[in-house]
Enzyme design. Structure first.
Site, short mmCIF file in Angstrom:
data_model
loop_
_atom_site.label_atom_id
_atom_site.label_comp_id
_atom_site.label_asym_id
_atom_site.label_seq_id
_atom_site.Cartn_x
_atom_site.Cartn_y
_atom_site.Cartn_z
N PHE A 15 0.84 -1.20 0.00
CA PHE A 15 0.00 0.00 0.00
C PHE A 15 0.88 1.26 0.00
O PHE A 15 0.84 2.08 -0.93
CB PHE A 15 -0.91 -0.07 1.23
CG PHE A 15 -1.62 1.19 1.62
CD1 PHE A 15 -2.28 1.97 0.69
CD2 PHE A 15 -1.65 1.58 2.96
CE1 PHE A 15 -2.95 3.13 1.08
CE2 PHE A 15 -2.32 2.72 3.36
CZ PHE A 15 -2.96 3.51 2.41
N SER A 79 7.21 -5.00 5.30
CA SER A 79 6.77 -5.64 6.55
C SER A 79 5.27 -5.90 6.47
O SER A 79 4.53 -5.06 5.97
CB SER A 79 7.00 -4.74 7.78
OG SER A 79 6.54 -5.40 8.96
N LYS A 95 11.51 -11.16 11.32
CA LYS A 95 12.72 -11.25 10.49
C LYS A 95 12.89 -10.04 9.58
O LYS A 95 13.99 -9.56 9.37
CB LYS A 95 12.69 -12.53 9.65
CG LYS A 95 13.02 -13.77 10.49
CD LYS A 95 12.91 -15.06 9.70
CE LYS A 95 14.05 -15.17 8.70
NZ LYS A 95 13.96 -16.46 7.95
N ASN A 103 19.96 -5.83 6.42
CA ASN A 103 20.37 -5.91 5.01
C ASN A 103 20.20 -4.59 4.28
O ASN A 103 21.06 -4.18 3.50
CB ASN A 103 19.55 -6.98 4.28
CG ASN A 103 19.99 -8.39 4.64
OD1 ASN A 103 21.08 -8.58 5.15
ND2 ASN A 103 19.12 -9.35 4.39
N GLY A 106 22.77 -2.22 5.41
CA GLY A 106 24.05 -2.62 4.81
C GLY A 106 24.14 -2.14 3.36
O GLY A 106 25.19 -1.66 2.91
N ALA A 118 10.64 2.92 7.56
CA ALA A 118 9.21 3.06 7.86
C ALA A 118 8.98 2.44 9.23
O ALA A 118 8.93 1.22 9.38
CB ALA A 118 8.37 2.34 6.81
N TYR A 149 5.44 -7.32 15.92
CA TYR A 149 5.54 -6.13 15.06
C TYR A 149 6.19 -4.98 15.83
O TYR A 149 7.14 -4.37 15.37
CB TYR A 149 4.14 -5.75 14.59
CG TYR A 149 4.09 -4.57 13.63
CD1 TYR A 149 4.66 -4.65 12.36
CD2 TYR A 149 3.43 -3.39 13.98
CE1 TYR A 149 4.58 -3.58 11.47
CE2 TYR A 149 3.36 -2.33 13.10
CZ TYR A 149 3.93 -2.43 11.85
OH TYR A 149 3.85 -1.36 10.98
N TYR A 163 23.52 2.41 12.95
CA TYR A 163 24.21 2.64 11.65
C TYR A 163 24.48 4.13 11.45
O TYR A 163 25.47 4.51 10.84
CB TYR A 163 23.39 2.07 10.48
CG TYR A 163 23.82 0.66 10.12
CD1 TYR A 163 23.61 -0.39 10.99
CD2 TYR A 163 24.47 0.41 8.92
CE1 TYR A 163 24.03 -1.68 10.68
CE2 TYR A 163 24.90 -0.88 8.60
CZ TYR A 163 24.67 -1.91 9.49
OH TYR A 163 25.10 -3.17 9.16
#
Ligand code: UDP
Length: 314
Positions: A15, A79, A95, A103, A106, A118, A149, A163
């Site tokens: 969406f 997600s 996950k 990822n 990275g 988000a 969640y 990061y």
């Protein structure tokens, strides 16, 4: 076209991911959409099939993401995002918030790209502060059904800030409040598609609990505008984006009945576990930092959404 900036949008067939993609293309970006269709929908991106600035990669972003080209922005929107979706897919939800965020961060680090996460008002859980400001740490049950969640997104925020601080990645975090509009899935279980679908098919509107819990609904174009402005800003702390117009779920049901003119009645069902009692964004920060506030009023947004669901039902 070396001069075009390239953005990756994970959850690109979802969406929000698909609306963000449309905005980025309109702003002159090339877009690479990634989605595994766990809750995304190919219909949301079929209008992009012949757009030469758009490329789609079918992939689960919890796996290593290999892209050869230069990337300037990474938007991590993948997600499951509705309560019934993350109840049905608890492990993929954890996950994608954990490995998927790692990822995509990275990828952003390797490409020296700007990263936007988000995140969600669910970080505030069942809030004890109202309305919710970004400096509120929340009231989340880590082991309840929504924990998969909420905690995945809280972890994702922590990873994003790490990061930023440790690897100096240019990161942004948007905390998204309840958003509605065309391309929501009719059966994603959220209150907007549920009530509109029920009203249009003459079935009872299912209010969970007594309907006194509140939500504040933001039309999708307003939300995407806030996200785009945040991506272009140099602000790194979380920013709430949502519409502060708060109403009870009972009022929302009555509005849907009024606007659709349905003869459908209201039916009461048990309240799901840990369902937040109130939710309203404090958007002081977004106003100040991004010069953003929502523009679409409830009647206009909901009518557009109802028109969309009519075509999906028709
Ligand atoms: N809700 C409801 N009937 C439905 C679906 C949801 O009364 O058919 C309620 C739900 O319990 C919650 C609110 O509407 O209090 C918003 O639910 P939604 O699933 O849209 O998202 P949430 O804001 O809880 O993440």
């Amino acid at each position: 076209m070396a001069s075009k900036r390239t953005a990756v949008v994970t959850g690109g067939a979802g969406f929000l991911g698909s609306h963000l993609t449309d905005r980025l293309l309109a702003e002159g970006f090339r877009v690479i959409g990634i989605d595994n269709f766990i809750t995304g929908n190919p219909q949301n991106i079929e209008h992009l099939a012949s757009n030469e600035d758009y490329r789609f990669v079918k992939q689960d972003v919890t796996q290593y993401i290999l892209l050869d080209e230069d990337i300037h922005y990474v938007f991590h929107f993948a997600s499951p995002a509705s309560p019934i979706d993350y109840l049905e897919h608890p492990i993929p939800t954890l996950k994608v918030g954990a490995h998927g965020t790692h990822n995509t961060l990275g990828l952003a680090k390797a490409k020296k790209a700007t990263f936007l996460l988000a995140s969600t008002s669910e970080c505030y859980g069942d809030p004890l502060v109202h309305p919710q400001r970004e400096d509120y740490w929340g009231n989340v049950n880590p082991i309840g059904p929504r924990g998969v969640y909420d905690e995945a997104k809280r972890f994702a925020e922590a990873m994003t800030m790490a990061y930023h601080r440790y690897h100096k990645v240019d990161t942004k975090i948007v905390r998204i409040f309840n958003t509605y509009g065309p391309r929501m899935r009719l059966r994603d279980g959220r209150v907007v598609p549920a009530f509109i679908g029920q009203a249009l098919t003459g079935q009872p509107l299912t209010i969970f609990g007594d309907g006194s819990q509140t939500r504040s609904f933001c039309y999708v174009s307003d939300l995407i505008d806030g996200i785009f402005k945040l991506a272009m800003s140099d602000f790194h702390e979380p920013v709430n984006i949502g519409n502060p117009r708060e109403m009870t779920i009972k009022q929302f049901a009555e509005e849907i009945i009024r606007i659709t003119g349905t003869a459908a009645q209201i039916e009461y069902r048990p309240l799901p576990v840990d369902d937040p009692k109130v939710r309203q964004p404090d958007i002081t920060r977004a106003k100040k930092v991004l010069n953003w506030e929502p523009k679409v009023d409830f009647d206009e947004g909901i009518r557009k959404t109802i028109d969309f669901f009519r075509t999906r039902l028709g």
